[in-house]
Design a protein around this motif. Structure first.
Motif, PDB file in Angstrom:
ATOM      1  N   UNK A 132       0.824  -1.203   0.000  1.00 24.68           N
ATOM      2  CA  UNK A 132       0.000   0.000   0.000  1.00 24.68           C
ATOM      3  C   UNK A 132       0.863   1.259   0.000  1.00 24.68           C
ATOM      4  N   UNK A 133       2.015   1.209   0.647  1.00 25.83           N
ATOM      5  CA  UNK A 133       2.909   2.363   0.619  1.00 25.83           C
ATOM      6  C   UNK A 133       3.444   2.600  -0.796  1.00 25.83           C
ATOM      7  N   UNK A 134       3.792   1.528  -1.496  1.00 30.92           N
ATOM      8  CA  UNK A 134       4.275   1.675  -2.875  1.00 30.92           C
ATOM      9  C   UNK A 134       3.177   2.222  -3.776  1.00 30.92           C
ATOM     10  N   UNK A 135       1.948   1.726  -3.607  1.00 34.02           N
ATOM     11  CA  UNK A 135       0.843   2.193  -4.439  1.00 34.02           C
ATOM     12  C   UNK A 135       0.588   3.683  -4.237  1.00 34.02           C
ATOM     13  N   UNK A 136       0.843   4.175  -3.026  1.00 36.55           N
ATOM     14  CA  UNK A 136       0.617   5.588  -2.721  1.00 36.55           C
ATOM     15  C   UNK A 136       1.854   6.453  -2.978  1.00 36.55           C
ATOM     16  N   UNK A 137       2.909   5.867  -3.571  1.00 35.38           N
ATOM     17  CA  UNK A 137       4.090   6.639  -3.917  1.00 35.38           C
ATOM     18  C   UNK A 137       5.073   6.850  -2.787  1.00 35.38           C
ATOM     19  N   UNK A 138       5.025   5.992  -1.766  1.00 35.78           N
ATOM     20  CA  UNK A 138       5.865   6.171  -0.574  1.00 35.78           C
ATOM     21  C   UNK A 138       6.734   4.952  -0.282  1.00 35.78           C
ATOM     22  N   UNK A 139       7.130   4.220  -1.313  1.00 32.60           N
ATOM     23  CA  UNK A 139       7.897   2.987  -1.097  1.00 32.60           C
ATOM     24  C   UNK A 139       9.185   3.225  -0.319  1.00 32.60           C
ATOM     25  N   UNK A 140       9.810   4.371  -0.512  1.00 33.07           N
ATOM     26  CA  UNK A 140      11.089   4.634   0.159  1.00 33.07           C
ATOM     27  C   UNK A 140      10.933   4.955   1.636  1.00 33.07           C
ATOM     28  N   UNK A 141       9.681   5.104   2.081  1.00 35.98           N
ATOM     29  CA  UNK A 141       9.450   5.457   3.475  1.00 35.98           C
ATOM     30  C   UNK A 141       8.886   4.283   4.280  1.00 35.98           C
ATOM     31  N   UNK A 142       9.364   3.087   3.973  1.00 39.01           N
ATOM     32  CA  UNK A 142       9.086   1.900   4.766  1.00 39.01           C
ATOM     33  C   UNK A 142      10.306   1.570   5.623  1.00 39.01           C
ATOM     34  N   UNK A 143      10.056   1.105   6.836  1.00 36.77           N
ATOM     35  CA  UNK A 143      11.116   0.754   7.767  1.00 36.77           C
ATOM     36  C   UNK A 143      10.701  -0.549   8.448  1.00 36.77           C
ATOM     37  N   UNK A 144      11.604  -1.513   8.627  1.00 34.38           N
ATOM     38  CA  UNK A 144      11.189  -2.800   9.201  1.00 34.38           C
ATOM     39  C   UNK A 144      10.761  -2.682  10.662  1.00 34.38           C
ATOM     40  N   UNK A 145       9.634  -3.305  11.001  1.00 41.02           N
ATOM     41  CA  UNK A 145       9.205  -3.365  12.397  1.00 41.02           C
ATOM     42  C   UNK A 145      10.031  -4.376  13.186  1.00 41.02           C
ATOM     43  N   UNK A 146      10.602  -5.364  12.488  1.00 36.79           N
ATOM     44  CA  UNK A 146      11.521  -6.299  13.129  1.00 36.79           C
ATOM     45  C   UNK A 146      12.839  -5.576  13.418  1.00 36.79           C
ATOM     46  N   UNK A 147      13.147  -5.376  14.683  1.00 32.91           N
ATOM     47  CA  UNK A 147      14.406  -4.771  15.113  1.00 32.91           C
ATOM     48  C   UNK A 147      14.694  -3.469  14.359  1.00 32.91           C
ATOM     49  N   UNK A 148      13.827  -2.475  14.508  1.00 34.75           N
ATOM     50  CA  UNK A 148      14.021  -1.202  13.802  1.00 34.75           C
ATOM     51  C   UNK A 148      15.257  -0.466  14.296  1.00 34.75           C
ATOM     52  N   UNK A 149      15.840   0.346  13.405  1.00 31.14           N
ATOM     53  CA  UNK A 149      17.050   1.101  13.717  1.00 31.14           C
ATOM     54  C   UNK A 149      16.670   2.549  14.050  1.00 31.14           C
ATOM     55  N   UNK A 150      16.925   3.012  15.267  1.00 34.34           N
ATOM     56  CA  UNK A 150      16.475   4.353  15.675  1.00 34.34           C
ATOM     57  C   UNK A 150      17.040   5.472  14.813  1.00 34.34           C
TER      58      UNK A 150
END
Length: 414
Positions: free
Chosen positions: A338-356
């Motif tokens: 859904x982020x890619x469809x809305x033009x925001x693919x580069x603004x995904x971050x993994x919820x598994x062990x996220x990097x602050x």
């Protein structure tokens, strides 16, 4: 197709009314469309939270599981025996409920996935019973814009595969879901890809200019079905990163509003607030967390934020529907899609062990491009909404026939 001479009976089925506001939002979108286009339809639900559905949506509802009526302790041999008996009884209860309807709609949600922990004899079994009952009784069952994901458990995968095969209608909320179901061995040729149903809900009125508020959606995240052994480690890492992120915003003088997407998330909000206060004794924190018990509550509280950082899928979708530049802490390909469809693919971050630090850098980039990204998201969300309205109108005609010229409005089952 000629108009019907009797009011159609339509059932809604799913994990509805159980505390997940995204699931309820999908149901709300279908209810609104049915009530507008087919006010003659007699509606009811077979769901996980029947009391809530009846109270808040005015629709008669039946509990999905016989087990819920036993009201006994859920451990020990007696409980296990009663639970097994309940599964047998559920087969007859589901068949009897389905046969009373002309059509049953499963309104969106991730019914063909196991991204979050799920047991095969829970909802996957209930969905299989529904679709099998539809075939046995001739009632048309529609899986409408549902989500799907690769499932590791062979038993759960088999339940989901057979449910998808037996349904009379399938459509998917994204191409990824359609591809997953195809790879399970289901013939999806001709199956439509729509969008998440909550995009069909009306927009809230947003303020004319920026407010400076950052919305942060928190989730009781501890991994999926395959992460049970590391669940606490995953949860602790996520909690630490989100507390750090909100703390950085507060220290920069930003106003922060915390959101949830399920009653389970309230404890995470309370923990983040407690940790922030403990680390900043005596300071007045510019953080607020209002009560959210419906998608309407969420949308109202999101309407005046400038940007959103969120984890739970329907927090992300609600923000996108409002045209908000959004950063997703993604725990599933559905969020990435859904982020890619809305033009925001580069603004995904993994919820598994996220990097602050990386999360903070992505957020800074999101804010720097806020106006441009907001225009892109708003245009694409509007296109998704238009697509859904056309799809829902077509499905109504296919399942229920043409609308009579003049009919009395009937909102609930007799």
């Amino acid at each position: 197709m000629t108009p019907r001479s009797t009011p159609p009976r339509v059932g809604l089925f799913g994990l509805l009314g159980g505390g997940n506001i995204g699931n309820d939002g999908s149901m709300e979108a279908v209810l609104a469309h049915l009530r507008a286009e087919r006010p003659d339809a007699v509606l009811d639900c077979f769901c996980s939270g029947p009391e809530h559905v009846t109270e808040h949506y005015g629709v008669p509802a039946t509990p999905m599981h016989q087990w819920a009526s036993y009201r006994l302790e859920r451990r020990g041999p007696a409980a296990a025996a009663l639970k097994a008996l309940g599964k047998v009884v559920d087969a007859g209860r589901t068949l009897a409920w389905v046969r009373r309807h002309d059509a049953v709609v499963v309104p969106g949600t991730g019914v063909l996935e196991a991204t979050l922990p799920v047991r095969p004899w829970g909802f996957p079994y209930a969905l299989f019973l529904l679709c099998l009952s539809g075939r046995l009784t001739g009632t048309r069952v529609a899986l409408l814009d549902v989500g799907a994901e690769v499932i590791d458990s062979a038993t759960t995968r088999a339940m989901v595969r057979w449910a998808a095969r037996l349904a009379h209608h399938r459509s998917f909320r994204d191409e990824h879901s359609r591809r997953v179901v195809r790879d399970m061995g289901v013939d999806v040729r001709g199956d439509e890809v729509g969008a998440d149903l909550t995009f069909a809900l009306p927009l809230a009125v947003a303020p004319a200019g920026p407010t400076g508020i950052v919305g942060v959606g928190l989730m009781a995240w501890s991994g999926g079905s395959g992460d049970r052994r590391r669940a606490q480690e995953i949860h602790d890492s996520y909690l630490a990163t989100m507390t750090d992120f909100v703390g950085r915003l507060v220290d920069d003088g930003r106003r922060v509003r915390l959101f949830v997407g399920d009653a389970l998330d309230d404890a995470v909000v309370a923990r983040v607030l407690a940790d922030l206060r403990a680390d900043r004794p005596g300071r007045e924190l510019s953080v607020e967390a209002g009560s959210i018990r419906s998608l309407d509550d969420l949308v109202r509280q999101m309407s005046d934020v400038d940007t959103v950082v969120a984890t739970r899928y329907h927090n992300i979708v609600a923000a996108l529907r409002l045209g908000k530049p959004t950063l997703a802490l993604s725990y599933s390909p559905k969020s990435d899609a859904v982020m890619a469809e809305m033009g925001l693919a580069e603004f995904c971050h993994p919820a598994h062990f996220p990097d602050p630090d990386r999360l903070a850098a992505q957020f800074a980039e999101l804010e720097a491009r806020r106006e441009q990204l907001g225009r892109v998201v708003a245009a694409r969300a509007a296109a998704a909404a238009d697509r859904l309205h056309r799809q829902l109108s077509g499905l109504c005609r296919d399942l229920l026939g043409e609308r009579p010229a003049a009919v009395p409005r009937i909102d609930s089952a007799a």
